[in-house]
Design a protein around this motif. Structure first.
Motif, mmCIF file in Angstrom:
data_model
loop_
_atom_site.group_PDB
_atom_site.id
_atom_site.type_symbol
_atom_site.label_atom_id
_atom_site.label_comp_id
_atom_site.label_asym_id
_atom_site.label_seq_id
_atom_site.Cartn_x
_atom_site.Cartn_y
_atom_site.Cartn_z
ATOM 1 N N ALA A 152 0.810 -1.220 0.000
ATOM 2 C CA ALA A 152 0.000 0.000 0.000
ATOM 3 C C ALA A 152 0.841 1.267 0.000
ATOM 4 C CB ALA A 152 -0.929 -0.016 1.223
ATOM 5 N N ARG A 153 1.947 1.273 0.734
ATOM 6 C CA ARG A 153 2.778 2.482 0.800
ATOM 7 C C ARG A 153 3.889 2.484 -0.232
ATOM 8 N NH1 ARG A 153 1.777 1.748 6.478
ATOM 9 N NH2 ARG A 153 3.734 0.592 6.758
ATOM 10 N N ALA A 154 3.847 1.567 -1.165
ATOM 11 C CA ALA A 154 4.846 1.518 -2.236
ATOM 12 C C ALA A 154 4.186 1.447 -3.602
ATOM 13 C CB ALA A 154 5.769 0.314 -2.038
ATOM 14 N N SER A 155 2.889 1.732 -3.652
ATOM 15 C CA SER A 155 2.139 1.581 -4.906
ATOM 16 C C SER A 155 2.604 2.540 -5.998
ATOM 17 C CB SER A 155 0.640 1.775 -4.653
ATOM 18 O OG SER A 155 0.386 3.066 -4.119
ATOM 19 N N ASP A 156 3.261 3.634 -5.620
ATOM 20 C CA ASP A 156 3.766 4.583 -6.618
ATOM 21 C C ASP A 156 4.888 3.986 -7.462
ATOM 22 O OD1 ASP A 156 5.122 4.742 -4.039
ATOM 23 O OD2 ASP A 156 6.374 6.288 -4.964
ATOM 24 N N LEU A 157 5.458 2.865 -7.002
ATOM 25 C CA LEU A 157 6.548 2.228 -7.759
ATOM 26 C C LEU A 157 6.043 1.177 -8.743
ATOM 27 C CD1 LEU A 157 9.285 1.691 -5.006
ATOM 28 C CD2 LEU A 157 9.021 3.598 -6.595
ATOM 29 N N LEU A 158 4.780 0.841 -8.687
ATOM 30 C CA LEU A 158 4.241 -0.218 -9.533
ATOM 31 C C LEU A 158 4.456 0.112 -11.007
ATOM 32 C CD1 LEU A 158 2.773 -2.919 -9.158
ATOM 33 C CD2 LEU A 158 0.617 -1.686 -9.472
ATOM 34 N N GLY A 159 5.057 -0.827 -11.734
ATOM 35 C CA GLY A 159 5.323 -0.652 -13.152
ATOM 36 C C GLY A 159 6.593 0.104 -13.463
ATOM 37 N N LYS A 160 7.288 0.618 -12.439
ATOM 38 C CA LYS A 160 8.513 1.387 -12.658
ATOM 39 C C LYS A 160 9.723 0.463 -12.809
ATOM 40 C CE LYS A 160 6.531 5.436 -12.163
ATOM 41 N NZ LYS A 160 6.806 6.270 -10.986
ATOM 42 N N THR A 161 10.678 0.914 -13.615
ATOM 43 C CA THR A 161 11.962 0.225 -13.721
ATOM 44 C C THR A 161 12.870 0.776 -12.638
ATOM 45 O OG1 THR A 161 11.711 -0.072 -16.107
ATOM 46 C CG2 THR A 161 13.926 -0.301 -15.214
ATOM 47 N N VAL A 162 13.396 -0.119 -11.806
ATOM 48 C CA VAL A 162 14.190 0.317 -10.660
ATOM 49 C C VAL A 162 15.517 -0.429 -10.606
ATOM 50 C CG1 VAL A 162 12.140 0.891 -9.288
ATOM 51 C CG2 VAL A 162 13.139 -1.400 -9.098
ATOM 52 N N SER A 163 16.506 0.236 -10.048
ATOM 53 C CA SER A 163 17.728 -0.455 -9.626
ATOM 54 C C SER A 163 17.579 -0.725 -8.140
ATOM 55 C CB SER A 163 18.967 0.400 -9.895
ATOM 56 O OG SER A 163 18.942 1.582 -9.109
#
Length: 397
Positions: A127-138
């Motif tokens: 819930a508190r990390a939903s802004d990262l959904l679909g993002k490319t991350v290292s």
């Protein structure tokens, strides 16, 4: 970068990745047995559901750094490795010298995940990390040689638009190492740097960064081919440690730059001591009076790698000197999260330029367990770094 062809295992189909079904994926494990045998294998793991502050990343790129290889194969004799298992569950076995088992007591009979850093796409989020959904991350945090990695959002760094997982896979260890070297130089009052094994990926990044920052850099390499590599990047001082004039050339370069700080990736043999004594001799050129205890200017050698397993040979060079260890993880902890975040942002801006990584080949998890491939990456040869793509053969590679 070329791709290595293999019969890498097929596992979870892509259409299942965003569903509510359980995820299972393959993870590379390293085990050293009490009987003195290394076993590399692929095990099926379920990353579990992310907590509110966690994400699940589909790992699409993770480098085989020298530090990773050290954990992956340890002191095993990869030249005697044999392959086994099946095409979907390959294994690699190699003997471990009995004399080294004592030093490995803390890891004997433990199946250990491997891989310091990696990059991929966030496919599930709390819930508190939903802004990262679909993002490319290292990301950094260990256990990256896996198809799905559950990890805290704070261990992830969103890559700029257009940067691929392969470009961002090595966005932590090497770039932050070179930034940390320059920052250490400034914090400790030095004005120039000496670097050994300097034609490595780290070394080439350091050349570029020092050019941008106006920092004098003395590069020590082990062949004329490596001299050429760095000269092609515009490096001014590049010295071949196998040259008969190495020490004289080194003293000249140290006198010209005033370098009193060295980051040593070798960690063994005579080169470290030669650099230390040459620093003292270079300082002696400008000394106005004799000092029985040598120059009072502090000379510091930091060991950050162990490419040469021999003992370090140190001469007597007065009293104002030190030799110690340096790790990027400890450095980042020392400077604190705000300063570390600024360095990460600097890395992100330079992933296509200053901090770009080059790979000799992209391989799958199964490839990494192939004796012929393992024998190549185990050499840790300069300019021959491998990239693992755990998603290979999943429809995304």
């Amino acid at each position: 970068m070329k791709e290595h062809q293999s019969n890498a295992p097929t596992h979870v189909p892509d259409e299942a990745l965003t569903s509510s079904e359980r995820l299972t994926g393959l993870e590379l494990r390293s085990l050293i047995t009490r009987q003195g045998e290394l076993e590399l294998s692929l095990v099926e793991v379920d990353p579990g559901d992310p907590t509110d502050d966690e994400v699940i990343v589909r790992v699409e790129a993770t480098p085989l750094n020298p530090s990773d290889i050290g954990l992956l194969i340890g002191p095993a004799d990869i030249g005697k490795a044999t392959g086994g298992g099946t095409s979907n569950r390959p294994t690699l076995r190699a003997p471990v010298p009995e004399a080294t088992l004592g030093a490995l007591a803390s890891r004997v009979d433990q199946s250990m995940p491997v891989g310091n850093e990696g990059a991929g796409v966030v496919i599930r989020a709390g819930a508190r990390a939903s802004d990262l959904l679909g993002k490319t991350v290292s990301m950094v945090g260990g256990a990256m040689y896996t198809q799905y990695r559950r990890i805290h959002r704070d261990a992830c760094f969103v890559l700029d638009e257009g940067i691929t997982p392969a470009q961002g896979a090595a966005a932590f260890v090497n770039p932050l190492t070179v930034l940390g070297m320059v920052e250490t130089m400034r914090r400790e009052g030095h004005h120039a740097i000496v670097h050994t094994a300097a034609a490595s990926s780290v070394g080439q990044m350091l050349v570029k960064l020092c050019q941008e920052e106006g920092v004098a850099l003395v590069n020590v390499v082990r062949s004329e081919a490596q001299v050429q590599v760095l000269q092609n990047l515009g490096a001014k001082y590049v010295l071949n440690s196998t040259s008969p004039t190495f020490e004289a050339d080194l003293i000249d370069a140290l006198a010209a730059t005033g370098a009193t700080l060295c980051f040593d990736a070798l960690g063994g043999g005579p080169v470290t001591g030669t650099i230390l004594s040459s620093m003292e001799k270079a300082l002696g050129r400008t000394a106005k009076e004799y000092k029985r205890y040598g120059s009072s200017v502090h000379k510091q050698i930091y060991i950050y790698g162990v490419l040469d397993p021999r003992p370090i040979e140190l001469p007597r060079v007065g009293m104002a000197w030190g030799v110690g260890g340096w790790l990027v993880f400890d450095f980042l902890a020392k400077i604190g999260p705000l300063a570390a975040q600024k360095l990460r942002e600097r890395v992100n801006r330079g992933l296509r330029t200053t901090f770009a990584s080059q790979y000799v080949a992209e391989i799958s998890l199964a490839d990494a367990l192939t004796p012929s491939v393992a024998s190549q990456y185990a050499k840790r040869s300069t300019g021959e770094k491998y990239l693992i793509n755990p998603a290979k053969r999943l429809g995304k590679a």
